[in-house]
Every structure is written in structure tokens, then in C-alpha cells.
Write a protein that holds these residues in place. Structure first.
Motif, mmCIF file in Angstrom:
data_model
loop_
_atom_site.group_PDB
_atom_site.id
_atom_site.type_symbol
_atom_site.label_atom_id
_atom_site.label_comp_id
_atom_site.label_asym_id
_atom_site.label_seq_id
_atom_site.Cartn_x
_atom_site.Cartn_y
_atom_site.Cartn_z
ATOM 1 N N ARG A 122 42.993 47.585 35.118
ATOM 2 C CA ARG A 122 43.815 46.436 34.731
ATOM 3 C C ARG A 122 45.094 46.365 35.566
ATOM 4 N N THR A 123 45.716 47.547 35.787
ATOM 5 C CA THR A 123 46.923 47.569 36.620
ATOM 6 C C THR A 123 46.619 47.094 38.044
ATOM 7 N N THR A 126 46.175 43.405 38.084
ATOM 8 C CA THR A 126 47.472 42.720 38.060
ATOM 9 C C THR A 126 48.144 42.764 39.425
ATOM 10 N N THR A 129 46.417 40.411 41.733
ATOM 11 C CA THR A 129 46.800 39.018 41.490
ATOM 12 C C THR A 129 48.173 38.735 42.095
#
Length: 352
Positions: A122-123, A126, A129
Motif C-alpha cells: 500500500r505504501t 501511494t 501514485t
């Protein structure tokens, strides 16, 4: 701690061994002979049944016949097989429990590792992105800088051509200066109207160019043709401005301003190169991060596959052990049944 129960055949063999040794076959002596196993109540009951059978059947012969020897051998073999089976079952059960605990611990570790990798993913997503947004912003800045550079180059070229045209027009004016005074007012009025018309044309051209800029990404193949068309339009405008002598001073000022802006072109080019390098570095870092994530996921999948294979192997080993124990139990029951069939019937008590 003794095992759960004993057999009557074991009590008989223990009693016979004690009698052969010249010892008294008491309850405690038989229990010691059996390895301190079995309850005293069960041993006492078996001894009472044995004494009753001997009282009914008469004294036992001093030498056992062949059937008794086979029966004793079968019973001994059955007891040995049963003891071996129970020992293997206990060992297999202990090994299975130990392997199960180890696999459960590894499973918990794997779950914790999976949660950690999920958090890292998830990190990373992020970060990815954010990097994509930064790359898009850098690309937009680079495009704006390139567009500004092209526009400034076009303006500088146009101003240079306008200056050359103005110089040619000055030479023509020097030759026609004597005849131009009478038409000066008319020329100035025409020049003002021409400037207003050119301002409107320039505004329309700016709007048209803005629309063309928005469609440049989809019409990359038409860019050169559009540039040629714009150059022809600039040539036409420059030819129309050759009749404007009142704008010579303005053109000179515009030229000086354009030269100052042209001096800034190397800085803009350097900024564009820096933006391109920063974009390439961000893309390389993103590719490296994606490769690391792929390697971590592949290693995690390999570890899970190995643990599943170990668990399946242990389950298969346990199933094989159980099948072996069942086979041995069947053999024990078969030997006992066979021993009971071959045991000769003892004669009853003699009639007085």
C-alpha cells in the motif's frame, strides 16, 4: 505410568515364569513381572480364573505340548506386535503434534509477513501514485517550457525579419521623403486602422493557436504542416507591415525586449533538460520498486508452497502410519483367532 489394561494371557505367562523360577506368583510379584502395570484387582481376577480353570481341568502337564508352545509363541508375538504398534503410534502422534505446532507457528509468521508486505505494497502504491502525479506535472512543465521556447523563437525570428524589413523601408522612405509629407496624415490614419486590424487578427490568431495547442497531442503528425502555415501567415503579416514607418521605434524597442528574452533561452533549455533527467530518474526508481515488490511476492509464494508441501508430506506419513497400525491390529486379531482355533480342548474332571 502403566498402560491402560493387561490381557489374561500376559498374566498366565508371568505366572508361568515365576513358577519356573521357583517364586510365589503373588499379585505384586506378577505386577512387577509385567513391568509394574495393570491393576491389582484385574490381576487378582485373572489369577482366580486361572486357578479355577486348573481346578476344573486338573493339574497342568509338566511339559507343554506342541499346541501350548505355538499358543505361547502366538501370544508372545501378538503382545510384541501390539507393543510395537502402540510405540509407533505414540511416536507418530508426538511427531505429528510437534510438526503441527511448528507449522502453526510458521503459519502465524507467514500471516504476519503477509500483513507487513501488504502494508509495504500500500505504501509503495501511494508512492507510485505520487511519483506518477509528479511525472505528469514535470511533463506538463516541460511541454509548457518547450511551447514557450518555440513561441519566443518565432517572435525573435519575426522581429528580426521585421527589423530587416524596417531597414529596407527606411531606405525607401529616404528616397520618397519629399513626396510623403502630403500623405502623412492619411498614412497615419491608415496605419492606426491597420494596427487595430492586426491587433484583432493577432487576438484571433492567439485564440486559434491555443485551440491548436490543445489538439497537438492528438495531431502530432500535423505539427510541421501547421508550423509551415503559421510561417506563411507571419510572412504575410510582415509584408503588410512593410508600409508602417510610424512603428519603427516600437519595433526597435520590441527587438531589444526580444533579445533580452532570447538571452533567457539557454536557462529555459537547461531547466527542460533538468526536468527530463528528473522524470527519467523517477521512472527508474518506480521500475526498481515494482521489481522489488515482484521479487518479494514471488519469495513469499515459494515459502507458502514449501510449507504446504511439508504439511501434505506429514499428513501422508501419518496416514501411512495409521494404515500400518491397522494392518498390525488385523494381524494380531488373526493370530489370536488362529491360536484359539488350534488350542486343544482340555478334558473335563474325572467322574468318581
Amino acid at each position: 505410568m502403566g498402560r491402560a489394561g493387561i490381557y489374561k494371557s500376559e498374566v498366565i505367562r508371568a505366572r508361568e515364569r515365576l513358577l519356573a523360577q521357583g517364586r510365589n506368583p503373588s499379585i505384586d510379584a506378577i505386577r512387577v513381572e509385567l513391568g509394574n502395570t495393570g491393576s491389582r484387582t484385574t490381576i487378582s481376577r485373572y489369577l482366580r480364573e486361572i486357578l479355577e480353570e486348573e481346578a476344573e481341568n486338573g493339574p497342568a502337564p509338566e511339559k507343554p505340548d506342541t499346541s501350548d508352545a505355538i499358543l505361547a509363541l502366538v501370544r508372545s508375538l501378538a503382545a510384541q506386535l501390539e507393543a510395537d504398534a502402540r510405540s509407533q503410534l505414540e511416536a507418530a502422534r508426538a511427531e505429528f503434534l510437534q510438526a503441527k505446532e511448528q507449522l502453526l507457528a510458521e503459519l502465524e509468521n507467514s500471516r504476519a509477513e503477509a500483513l507487513r508486505l501488504e502494508g509495504e505494497l500500500r505504501t509503495s502504491h501511494t508512492t507510485h501514485t505520487q511519483q506518477e502525479a509528479r511525472i505528469q506535472a514535470l511533463e506538463t512543465q516541460a511541454q509548457h517550457a518547450a511551447q514557450t521556447l518555440r513561441e519566443q523563437e518565432q517572435q525573435a525570428e519575426a522581429l528580426h525579419e521585421q527589423l530587416a524589413a524596417g531597414q529596407r523601408h527606411i531606405q525607401s522612405l529616404e528616397e520618397k521623403h519629399a513626396h510623403a509629407r502630403q500623405a502623412l496624415e492619411h498614412f497615419r490614419q491608415a496605419a492606426r486602422e491597420q494596427r487595430e486590424q492586426e491587433a484583432r487578427q493577432h487576438e484571433q490568431q492567439v485564440q486559434y493557436l491555443q485551440g491548436e495547442i490543445r489538439s497537438l497531442r492528438e495531431q502530432a503528425g500535423l505539427q510541421q504542416e501547421e508550423q509551415l502555415r503559421l510561417r506563411e501567415e507571419n510572412t504575410r503579416l510582415q509584408a503588410a507591415r512593410e508600409t508602417q514607418d510610424a512603428q519603427l521605434q516600437t519595433l526597435a524597442k520590441n527587438l531589444a525586449h526580444s533579445q533580452a528574452e532570447a538571452a533567457q533561452l539557454p536557462a529555459l533549455q537547461h531547466a527542460q533538460v533538468s526536468l527530463s533527467l528528473e522524470r527519467d530518474q523517477a521512472r527508474a526508481a518506480l521500475a526498481s520498486l515494482q521489481a522489488d515488490q515482484a521479487r518479494q511476492q514471488e519469495a513469499h509464494g515459494t515459502q507458502l508452497a514449501e510449507r504446504d508441501a511439508r504439511l501434505q508430506a506429514l499428513e501422508l506419513s501419518l496416514a501411512e502410519t495409521r494404515a500400518s497400525l491397522q494392518a498390525k491390529d488385523e494381524l494380531v486379531r488373526t493370530l489370536q483367532s488362529w491360536a484359539e482355533r488350534i488350542q486343544p480342548e482340555r478334558p473335563g474332571p474325572a467322574q468318581g
